[in-house]
Write a protein that holds these residues in place. Structure first.
Motif, PDB file in Angstrom:
ATOM      1  N   THR A  53      -8.389 -16.681   3.894  1.00 58.49           N
ATOM      2  CA  THR A  53      -9.331 -16.144   2.907  1.00 58.49           C
ATOM      3  C   THR A  53      -8.812 -14.866   2.255  1.00 58.49           C
ATOM      4  OG1 THR A  53     -10.561 -14.802   4.519  1.00 58.49           O
ATOM      5  CG2 THR A  53     -11.244 -17.098   4.246  1.00 58.49           C
ATOM      6  N   ARG A  55      -7.519 -12.590  -0.195  1.00 59.55           N
ATOM      7  CA  ARG A  55      -7.317 -12.597  -1.641  1.00 59.55           C
ATOM      8  C   ARG A  55      -6.926 -11.221  -2.168  1.00 59.55           C
ATOM      9  NH1 ARG A  55      -7.402 -16.899  -0.073  1.00 59.55           N
ATOM     10  NH2 ARG A  55      -8.734 -18.682  -0.634  1.00 59.55           N
ATOM     11  N   SER A  57      -4.921  -7.698  -2.677  1.00 58.45           N
ATOM     12  CA  SER A  57      -3.488  -7.454  -2.834  1.00 58.45           C
ATOM     13  C   SER A  57      -2.995  -6.291  -1.995  1.00 58.45           C
ATOM     14  CB  SER A  57      -3.164  -7.182  -4.304  1.00 58.45           C
ATOM     15  OG  SER A  57      -3.889  -6.044  -4.770  1.00 58.45           O
ATOM     16  N   ASN A  80       1.925 -13.744   1.340  1.00 58.98           N
ATOM     17  CA  ASN A  80       1.937 -13.009   0.075  1.00 58.98           C
ATOM     18  C   ASN A  80       2.976 -11.894   0.127  1.00 58.98           C
ATOM     19  OD1 ASN A  80       1.470 -11.645  -2.295  1.00 58.98           O
ATOM     20  ND2 ASN A  80      -0.610 -10.988  -1.790  1.00 58.98           N
TER      21      ASN A  80
END
Length: 213
Positions: A53, A55, A57, A80
């Motif tokens: 989950t 999201r 940054s 990421n």
């Protein structure tokens, strides 16, 4: 203020939340924790879910164990690579001239970092801990509350100074070592060691990633 998430929601995360709130540099938008149901609240912040989950940054990994914290950082970077790890310094901490602090590190209330000291990435300098001048603290290392070093100390990555431990001037502590609570370190300690007492003596070796909390 930049929006961030806190990865973790346990006891250490509560202290990190306070540090972030008091510093007033970032806004927490939620918590990431795979071990608590989504919708759970900690200090008014919602657990959004697990890493799937994630999201946001940017954020801080608020996990007390050095090795587990490093594994989480690795997982986030795989998901990421552009994720930014923020540093948080409590306003009551004292940071001297020439100090550098790596990304993801948290410096808690009353901590002191003296002149020309380098603190690595994703470290924990807990409440009222102190690192004196010209010292080097490696990545993913931790000083527990009231742990203290003299000047020119070298502390390897993933190592721990437990509650109230003291290290005299110019001592070197290797990587992945744990210094027991209340110990006084008068001679250098090798890597992968558990040492305690006054003076601190190595009592056994330890494996990388071995739990200590």
């Amino acid at each position: 203020m930049e929006e961030i998430v806190i990865i973790g929601s346990g006891g250490h995360a509560k202290v990190v939340i306070d540090c972030v709130e008091q510093s007033k540099q970032h806004m927490i938008i939620g918590l990431i924790d795979e071990h608590k149901p989504p919708g759970t609240h900690v200090y008014g912040y919602e657990v959004l879910g697990g890493l799937d989950t994630l999201r946001a940054s940017s954020g801080i990994v608020a996990i007390g164990d050095n090795w587990i914290r490093s594994l989480m950082v690795d997982r986030i970077m795989q998901l990421n690579p552009q994720f930014r790890f923020m540093t948080s310094v409590h306003p009551s901490a004292s940071i001297a001239r020439g100090v550098t602090i790596g990304e993801g590190t948290v410096v808690m209330a009353g901590a002191i970092i003296n002149s020309d000291t380098e603190i690595g990435k994703h470290c924990i300098l807990n409440t009222k801990s102190s690192v004196d001048h010209d010292s080097r603290i490696g990545d993913f290392a931790a000083l527990a509350p009231n742990a203290t070093t003299g000047g020119q100390v070298r502390m390897g990555q993933y190592s721990v100074l437990s509650l109230g431990a003291q290290v005299i001037h110019a001592i070197e502590i290797g990587e992945h070592s744990v210094i027991g609570a209340g110990s006084t370190v008068l001679t250098s300690i090798a890597s992968n060691a558990v040492a305690y007492g006054t003076p601190a003596k190595v009592v056994r070796t330890r494996e990388r990633g071995e739990r200590y909390l």
